[in-house]
Design an enzyme around this catalytic site. Structure first.
Site, PDB file in Angstrom:
ATOM      1  CE  LYS A   1      14.889  43.711  56.543  1.00  0.00           C
ATOM      2  NZ  LYS A   1      14.872  44.759  55.901  1.00  0.00           N
TER       3      LYS A   1
ATOM      4  CG  ASP B   1      12.660  41.274  53.679  1.00  0.00           C
ATOM      5  OD1 ASP B   1      13.361  41.237  52.691  1.00  0.00           O
ATOM      6  OD2 ASP B   1      12.276  42.410  54.347  1.00  0.00           O
TER       7      ASP B   1
END
Ligand code: C5P
Length: 298
Positions: free
Chosen positions: A8, A142
């Site tokens: 990401k 995350d």
């Protein structure tokens, strides 16, 4: 069973002052990118028939990167242990690593999330994404994002995930991978030592749909990463590299997460690829052009 675990980037990352538990409240827009690890799950070679597999032998892992641990310090093994609910479940996990460690690209978190997701099928557990997300939040801030992705707003310490539209035009990422590893806790500690972080900065939200419709030229000036100041204080070489590339490309260059990866955005693949080649040649830093939220990664 073989699945891709994408990296990401944090397109936008606002950080508030530390909470009582030491974590920081976040407002961040994360998207997956076309750089991924590959996870393969196989039955454990050693079969015990219908006999229970002892907990210590039920999860085996190997990894193409010899510098990573393959025991319980690895987030993918932690994920498997957390999900394992009965003594007949076992698995051999093979991890092919491509996402650099310490780059702010969420590689370990993605491995953990996709291990949970894949083992849920492999072990026929039929858990919902919401219940997997609760386990994911125990593994790291995350991790839940990767169960929702590919373009989401994350709040809380990162675990409150709300999917939004992916950028329609600004889809090509110049990704710069400096040969520097940034330890996330140290960057947050520096953030606190510098007394950074305003709650007011993370309370309101921009109009994400409007941002997602902008061209890269118009979107880039809106993007902020509040961890750049502390990361650059810890690692002035990263600050110099960013300033240099930003000036020479004449466009904003942002850091992802707590660093060390840097990125800029383009509307077309050739522009991003040319910029990557230029960074490779002039700065000796590894740079690649990758697509944002590529379709084959879901
Ligand atoms: O949640 P995770 O284990 O990924 O976090 C790593 C470290 O990053 C934490 O120990 C903490 O120091 C810092 N962190 C934080 N606030 C967040 C997320 C992470 O302070 N929202």
């Amino acid at each position: 069973m073989r699945i891709l675990a994408p990296a990401k980037i944090n397109l936008h990352l606002r950080v508030g002052p530390p909470r009582a538990d030491g974590f920081h409240p976040l407002l961040t827009w994360m998207t997956t990118i076309g750089l991924h690890d590959t996870i393969s799950l196989e039955p454990l070679g050693k079969t015990t028939g219908s006999l229970p597999v002892p907990a210590g032998e039920a999860i085996r892992m190997n990894c193409t990167d010899p510098s990573l641990p393959t025991d319980e310090r690895n987030l993918a093994v932690k994920a498997a242990k957390l999900l394992r609910s009965n003594s007949n479940q076992s698995v051999a996990i093979h991890l092919e690593k491509k996402i650099p460690h310490g780059g702010g690209l969420g590689g370990g978190s993605s491995d953990a999330a996709f291990t949970l997701w894949a083992l849920n099928q492999f072990w026929h557990l039929e858990k919902t994404i919401d219940s997997l997300s609760e386990l994911a939040a125990q593994l790291g801030s995350d991790v839940p994002f990767f169960l929702h992705g590919p373009s989401s707003i994350c709040r809380g310490r990162g675990e409150e995930v709300r999917p939004i539209a992916s950028p329609a035009l600004a889809r090509w990422v110049l990704l710069i991978l400096p040969d520097l590893s940034m330890p996330t806790p140290a960057v947050y500690k520096q953030f606190d030592d510098m007394k950074l972080g305003q709650m007011s900065e993370i309370e309101g939200e921009p109009d994400w749909n409007q941002w997602a419709a902008l061209s890269s030229q118009d979107l880039l000036p809106n993007l902020v990463n509040d961890l750049e100041t502390p990361a650059f204080a810890i690692e002035p070489r990263l600050a110099r590299l960013r300033a240099d590339i930003e000036q020479q490309l004449s466009r904003p260059v942002r850091m992802s997460g707590s660093g060390s990866s840097l990125f800029s955005l383009y509307d077309t693949r050739p522009e991003a690829a040319d910029a990557a080649e230029w960074v490779n040649q002039t700065h000796g830093a590894k740079a690649i052009a990758v697509e944002m939220t590529p379709a084959q990664l879901g």
